[in-house]
Write a protein that holds these residues in place. Structure first.
Motif, PDB file in Angstrom:
ATOM      1  N   ALA A 146       3.574  -1.062 -14.598  1.00  0.00           N
ATOM      2  CA  ALA A 146       4.685  -1.953 -14.246  1.00  0.00           C
ATOM      3  C   ALA A 146       5.693  -1.291 -13.321  1.00  0.00           C
ATOM      4  O   ALA A 146       6.209  -1.914 -12.395  1.00  0.00           O
ATOM      5  CB  ALA A 146       5.374  -2.453 -15.517  1.00  0.00           C
ATOM      6  N   GLN A 147       5.939  -0.027 -13.558  1.00  0.00           N
ATOM      7  CA  GLN A 147       6.931   0.650 -12.729  1.00  0.00           C
ATOM      8  C   GLN A 147       6.457   0.747 -11.273  1.00  0.00           C
ATOM      9  O   GLN A 147       7.206   0.463 -10.344  1.00  0.00           O
ATOM     10  CB  GLN A 147       7.214   2.043 -13.280  1.00  0.00           C
ATOM     11  CG  GLN A 147       8.245   2.766 -12.424  1.00  0.00           C
ATOM     12  CD  GLN A 147       9.070   3.735 -13.250  1.00  0.00           C
ATOM     13  OE1 GLN A 147       8.749   4.043 -14.387  1.00  0.00           O
ATOM     14  NE2 GLN A 147      10.154   4.226 -12.675  1.00  0.00           N
ATOM     15  N   HIS A 148       5.200   1.119 -11.126  1.00  0.00           N
ATOM     16  CA  HIS A 148       4.625   1.175  -9.787  1.00  0.00           C
ATOM     17  C   HIS A 148       4.658  -0.212  -9.138  1.00  0.00           C
ATOM     18  O   HIS A 148       5.000  -0.376  -7.971  1.00  0.00           O
ATOM     19  CB  HIS A 148       3.196   1.700  -9.829  1.00  0.00           C
ATOM     20  CG  HIS A 148       2.435   1.472  -8.567  1.00  0.00           C
ATOM     21  ND1 HIS A 148       2.777   2.077  -7.374  1.00  0.00           N
ATOM     22  CD2 HIS A 148       1.371   0.670  -8.290  1.00  0.00           C
ATOM     23  CE1 HIS A 148       1.954   1.667  -6.427  1.00  0.00           C
ATOM     24  NE2 HIS A 148       1.094   0.812  -6.947  1.00  0.00           N
ATOM     25  N   LEU A 149       4.335  -1.229  -9.922  1.00  0.00           N
ATOM     26  CA  LEU A 149       4.331  -2.607  -9.431  1.00  0.00           C
ATOM     27  C   LEU A 149       5.709  -2.978  -8.896  1.00  0.00           C
ATOM     28  O   LEU A 149       5.844  -3.553  -7.813  1.00  0.00           O
ATOM     29  CB  LEU A 149       3.931  -3.556 -10.572  1.00  0.00           C
ATOM     30  CG  LEU A 149       3.968  -5.055 -10.264  1.00  0.00           C
ATOM     31  CD1 LEU A 149       2.943  -5.421  -9.198  1.00  0.00           C
ATOM     32  CD2 LEU A 149       3.716  -5.874 -11.533  1.00  0.00           C
ATOM     33  N   SER A 150       6.719  -2.607  -9.672  1.00  0.00           N
ATOM     34  CA  SER A 150       8.085  -2.925  -9.278  1.00  0.00           C
ATOM     35  C   SER A 150       8.474  -2.224  -7.983  1.00  0.00           C
ATOM     36  O   SER A 150       8.986  -2.841  -7.044  1.00  0.00           O
ATOM     37  CB  SER A 150       9.037  -2.545 -10.418  1.00  0.00           C
ATOM     38  OG  SER A 150      10.353  -2.503  -9.935  1.00  0.00           O
ATOM     39  N   VAL A 151       8.183  -0.921  -7.927  1.00  0.00           N
ATOM     40  CA  VAL A 151       8.562  -0.126  -6.747  1.00  0.00           C
ATOM     41  C   VAL A 151       7.814  -0.605  -5.512  1.00  0.00           C
ATOM     42  O   VAL A 151       8.394  -0.834  -4.448  1.00  0.00           O
ATOM     43  CB  VAL A 151       8.284   1.378  -6.997  1.00  0.00           C
ATOM     44  CG1 VAL A 151       8.457   2.176  -5.710  1.00  0.00           C
ATOM     45  CG2 VAL A 151       9.206   1.908  -8.096  1.00  0.00           C
ATOM     46  N   TRP A 152       6.516  -0.800  -5.693  1.00  0.00           N
ATOM     47  CA  TRP A 152       5.671  -1.204  -4.555  1.00  0.00           C
ATOM     48  C   TRP A 152       6.085  -2.571  -4.004  1.00  0.00           C
ATOM     49  O   TRP A 152       6.331  -2.734  -2.809  1.00  0.00           O
ATOM     50  CB  TRP A 152       4.216  -1.216  -5.012  1.00  0.00           C
ATOM     51  CG  TRP A 152       3.251  -1.801  -4.033  1.00  0.00           C
ATOM     52  CD1 TRP A 152       3.060  -1.413  -2.742  1.00  0.00           C
ATOM     53  CD2 TRP A 152       2.359  -2.892  -4.260  1.00  0.00           C
ATOM     54  NE1 TRP A 152       2.097  -2.186  -2.151  1.00  0.00           N
ATOM     55  CE2 TRP A 152       1.643  -3.104  -3.059  1.00  0.00           C
ATOM     56  CE3 TRP A 152       2.069  -3.697  -5.371  1.00  0.00           C
ATOM     57  CZ2 TRP A 152       0.675  -4.105  -2.939  1.00  0.00           C
ATOM     58  CZ3 TRP A 152       1.102  -4.676  -5.256  1.00  0.00           C
ATOM     59  CH2 TRP A 152       0.414  -4.877  -4.050  1.00  0.00           C
ATOM     60  N   THR A 153       6.156  -3.580  -4.886  1.00  0.00           N
ATOM     61  CA  THR A 153       6.479  -4.927  -4.392  1.00  0.00           C
ATOM     62  C   THR A 153       7.896  -4.967  -3.814  1.00  0.00           C
ATOM     63  O   THR A 153       8.120  -5.602  -2.783  1.00  0.00           O
ATOM     64  CB  THR A 153       6.328  -5.998  -5.501  1.00  0.00           C
ATOM     65  OG1 THR A 153       7.047  -5.581  -6.658  1.00  0.00           O
ATOM     66  CG2 THR A 153       4.881  -6.224  -5.856  1.00  0.00           C
ATOM     67  N   SER A 154       8.816  -4.267  -4.461  1.00  0.00           N
ATOM     68  CA  SER A 154      10.197  -4.286  -3.966  1.00  0.00           C
ATOM     69  C   SER A 154      10.278  -3.678  -2.574  1.00  0.00           C
ATOM     70  O   SER A 154      10.989  -4.178  -1.698  1.00  0.00           O
ATOM     71  CB  SER A 154      11.119  -3.529  -4.917  1.00  0.00           C
ATOM     72  OG  SER A 154      11.067  -4.067  -6.215  1.00  0.00           O
ATOM     73  N   ARG A 155       9.554  -2.569  -2.373  1.00  0.00           N
ATOM     74  CA  ARG A 155       9.586  -1.921  -1.057  1.00  0.00           C
ATOM     75  C   ARG A 155       8.994  -2.847  -0.006  1.00  0.00           C
ATOM     76  O   ARG A 155       9.544  -3.023   1.074  1.00  0.00           O
ATOM     77  CB  ARG A 155       8.827  -0.602  -1.109  1.00  0.00           C
ATOM     78  CG  ARG A 155       9.145   0.307   0.093  1.00  0.00           C
ATOM     79  CD  ARG A 155       8.421   1.627   0.029  1.00  0.00           C
ATOM     80  NE  ARG A 155       6.983   1.456  -0.008  1.00  0.00           N
ATOM     81  CZ  ARG A 155       6.173   1.957  -0.934  1.00  0.00           C
ATOM     82  NH1 ARG A 155       6.672   2.673  -1.915  1.00  0.00           N
ATOM     83  NH2 ARG A 155       4.874   1.755  -0.889  1.00  0.00           N
ATOM     84  N   ARG A 156       7.873  -3.477  -0.346  1.00  0.00           N
ATOM     85  CA  ARG A 156       7.237  -4.368   0.617  1.00  0.00           C
ATOM     86  C   ARG A 156       8.067  -5.622   0.887  1.00  0.00           C
ATOM     87  O   ARG A 156       8.008  -6.208   1.948  1.00  0.00           O
ATOM     88  CB  ARG A 156       5.816  -4.748   0.158  1.00  0.00           C
ATOM     89  CG  ARG A 156       4.828  -3.585   0.174  1.00  0.00           C
ATOM     90  CD  ARG A 156       4.703  -2.949   1.559  1.00  0.00           C
ATOM     91  NE  ARG A 156       4.478  -3.915   2.622  1.00  0.00           N
ATOM     92  CZ  ARG A 156       3.292  -4.384   2.982  1.00  0.00           C
ATOM     93  NH1 ARG A 156       2.200  -3.949   2.393  1.00  0.00           N
ATOM     94  NH2 ARG A 156       3.179  -5.262   3.948  1.00  0.00           N
ATOM     95  N   LEU A 157       8.851  -6.033  -0.121  1.00  0.00           N
ATOM     96  CA  LEU A 157       9.730  -7.192   0.093  1.00  0.00           C
ATOM     97  C   LEU A 157      10.957  -6.809   0.915  1.00  0.00           C
ATOM     98  O   LEU A 157      11.707  -7.658   1.367  1.00  0.00           O
ATOM     99  CB  LEU A 157      10.197  -7.781  -1.252  1.00  0.00           C
ATOM    100  CG  LEU A 157       9.148  -8.512  -2.104  1.00  0.00           C
ATOM    101  CD1 LEU A 157       9.749  -8.934  -3.440  1.00  0.00           C
ATOM    102  CD2 LEU A 157       8.599  -9.737  -1.384  1.00  0.00           C
ATOM    103  N   GLY A 158      11.170  -5.503   1.054  1.00  0.00           N
ATOM    104  CA  GLY A 158      12.309  -5.040   1.833  1.00  0.00           C
ATOM    105  C   GLY A 158      13.591  -4.952   1.030  1.00  0.00           C
ATOM    106  O   GLY A 158      14.682  -5.066   1.586  1.00  0.00           O
ATOM    107  N   LEU A 159      13.465  -4.740  -0.262  1.00  0.00           N
ATOM    108  CA  LEU A 159      14.662  -4.637  -1.099  1.00  0.00           C
ATOM    109  C   LEU A 159      15.166  -3.194  -1.092  1.00  0.00           C
ATOM    110  O   LEU A 159      14.378  -2.258  -0.991  1.00  0.00           O
ATOM    111  CB  LEU A 159      14.358  -5.056  -2.541  1.00  0.00           C
ATOM    112  CG  LEU A 159      13.757  -6.447  -2.716  1.00  0.00           C
ATOM    113  CD1 LEU A 159      13.465  -6.714  -4.185  1.00  0.00           C
ATOM    114  CD2 LEU A 159      14.702  -7.512  -2.166  1.00  0.00           C
ATOM    115  N   ALA A 160      16.470  -3.045  -1.205  1.00  0.00           N
ATOM    116  CA  ALA A 160      17.063  -1.713  -1.191  1.00  0.00           C
ATOM    117  C   ALA A 160      16.724  -0.952  -2.471  1.00  0.00           C
ATOM    118  O   ALA A 160      16.605   0.265  -2.468  1.00  0.00           O
ATOM    119  CB  ALA A 160      18.580  -1.829  -1.030  1.00  0.00           C
ATOM    120  N   GLU A 161      16.590  -1.684  -3.571  1.00  0.00           N
ATOM    121  CA  GLU A 161      16.291  -1.044  -4.846  1.00  0.00           C
ATOM    122  C   GLU A 161      15.195  -1.833  -5.547  1.00  0.00           C
ATOM    123  O   GLU A 161      15.053  -3.027  -5.314  1.00  0.00           O
ATOM    124  CB  GLU A 161      17.537  -1.050  -5.747  1.00  0.00           C
ATOM    125  CG  GLU A 161      18.485   0.095  -5.479  1.00  0.00           C
ATOM    126  CD  GLU A 161      19.651   0.052  -6.446  1.00  0.00           C
ATOM    127  OE1 GLU A 161      19.402  -0.001  -7.661  1.00  0.00           O
ATOM    128  OE2 GLU A 161      20.788   0.051  -5.966  1.00  0.00           O
TER     129      GLU A 161
END
Lengths: 272, 170
Positions: A146-161
């Motif tokens: 889940a943590q990887h999922l969160s980091v990966w999708t957030s980065r690809r969505l262009g979120l700052a965090e």
């Protein structure tokens, strides 16, 4: 029991008036005397009275609850209208002062572009329908990561965090995992949940700070509702995130999940 | 002028919420119902005559919206959704109270809709019979007979002397 003209006779209605406090004192005294001599009637009246106390016990707690902002606003809509106007003025002011850019103006535009919302909800519904029946590959990244999922999708969505993936376990839905999907102008993330009965709901999230506030509501408690075949979709905007939750269930049940996603008692999806 | 009226409306929100919660037994659906009622009240505020009973007027609006929804859906929220909050009230009742109260909540669910509504308006919201008659748009005699049947049926249901005919799964 029928009403009789006799001074001492009593009617069923009067017994109710007695416990509802709608009887004059003189008559109430006569009834009280009657009840002392008729234990069967007295027991009925006592049971009815206990029902009233029980009702208050069940629901009086609501009176002490804080009134939700959306209801306060609904009680004085003219004030809410004033707020919207103030925001619009503020938008103009920003541009006038700093020439900061067009987005503030667009963000304050009061007329939502309904087409954008419909198309967004449509894409969420299609994505839901595509992965709903998947047995072997329902997600790209499983919940164990889940943590990887969160980091990966957030980065690809262009979120700052990284965003916190909502926890729907108290509604019986466990996270299955998530995946990245192509949306209209870029990526969207889809998170899938499943309950003990094998029912699946998907949460579809995209990040687009420049999109007009098409479906932004003041307290984000208003959802746009769509239905496509068996699939229901509720869409809303949370800051710079467009969110849609899809499931093959009734609107009310889906709405309960949407509130949970919004952080009513649960972790909140939020780009900070 | 508007400010005065909106204050009158706002004052009724807690009781509208309580009634809606008892009607729907679902916090989200209840507040949706109250919001619909408040919005409709504003759109019809010109129909409200100053000095008349704002509470009865708002309850009438809320009742009509709910009646339409019940008619449209002809379903009631399921019992299973209740358990979460029904017993988690701020009162923290004793074990014995809780058993009594839970069976009250379940018994109310078995009442016919028209009786249930009268019981809540009179027994919980403590509307006068006249107010309840206005809210429901039925004669006072009808309010009284529904109230009487509701209380008696509820008493027998809770005493276990009446089989809950048409009872749903619990």
């Amino acid at each position: 029991m029928t009403p009789i003209k006799d001074h001492n006779a009593l009617s069923e209605d009067e017994l109710h008036r007695l416990i509802d406090g709608r009887l004059d004192p003189a008559r109430a005294a006569i009834l009280a005397e009657h009840l002392r001599r008729n234990p069967e009637d007295a027991a009925r009246v006592e049971a009815w009275r206990a029902q009233g106390l029980g009702l208050h016990g069940l629901y009086d707690g609501v009176l002490a609850e804080e009134i939700p902002p959306r209801l306060r606003r609904a009680a004085r809509p003219w004030r809410a209208a004033g707020t919207a106007l103030a925001r619009l003025v503020a938008g103009f002011a920003l541009i006038a002062v700093g020439g900061v850019g067009g987005w503030a103006l667009r963000d304050a535009r009061p007329q939502p572009d309904a087409r954008i919302v419909v198309e967004f909800a449509e894409r969420a519904a299609v994505a839901h329908a595509v992965y709903l029946p998947e047995v072997r590959h329902p997600v790209e990244v499983v919940a164990a990561e889940a943590q990887h999922l969160s980091v990966w999708t957030s980065r690809r969505l262009g979120l700052a965090e990284p965003l916190r993936i909502p926890d729907l376990r108290s509604a019986g839905f466990d996270l299955v995992g998530g995946r990245l999907l192509p949306d209209a102008q870029g990526p969207a993330a889809q998170y899938m949940y499943q309950d003990g009965g094998g029912r699946r709901v998907t949460l579809y999230v995209k990040h687009d700070p420049t999109t007009p506030a098409a479906f932004q509501s003041d307290d984000q408690q208003k959802f746009d509702f769509y239905r496509r075949g068996d699939t229901s979709v509720l869409a809303w905007r949370d800051g710079a995130l467009g969110c849609a939750i899809a499931g093959n269930m009734e609107k009310l049940e889906l709405k309960r999940l949407a509130y949970m996603v919004l952080g009513y008692g649960q972790d909140k999806v939020k780009a900070r | 002028m508007l400010a005065g009226r909106s204050k009158l409306i706002e004052e009724q929100i807690p009781r509208l919420r309580r009634y809606a919660r008892a009607l729907t037994r679902d916090p989200v659906a209840a507040d949706d119902l109250v919001q619909d009622a408040l919005e409709r009240a504003w759109s019809r505020l010109h129909l409200w005559r100053s000095g008349t009973n704002m509470r009865a007027w708002l309850f009438t609006i809320l009742h009509n919206i709910h009646a339409n929804q019940v008619r449209a859906a002809s379903i009631r929220p399921q019992l299973t959704a209740l358990a979460d909050w029904e017993t988690s009230g701020s009162q923290a009742p004793s074990q014995e109270d809780r058993i009594m109260v839970r069976s009250l909540a379940q018994s109310i669910d078995l009442l016919p809709e028209e009786q249930r509504v009268v019981l809540l308006l009179v027994g919980l919201e403590e509307l006068t019979y006249e107010e309840a008659s206005k809210v429901l748009d039925v004669p006072i005699g009808t309010v009284m007979s529904r109230l009487s049947r509701a209380r008696e049926k509820l008493r027998r249901l809770m005493a276990g002397t009446e089989a809950p005919i048409g009872a749903k799964k619990t």
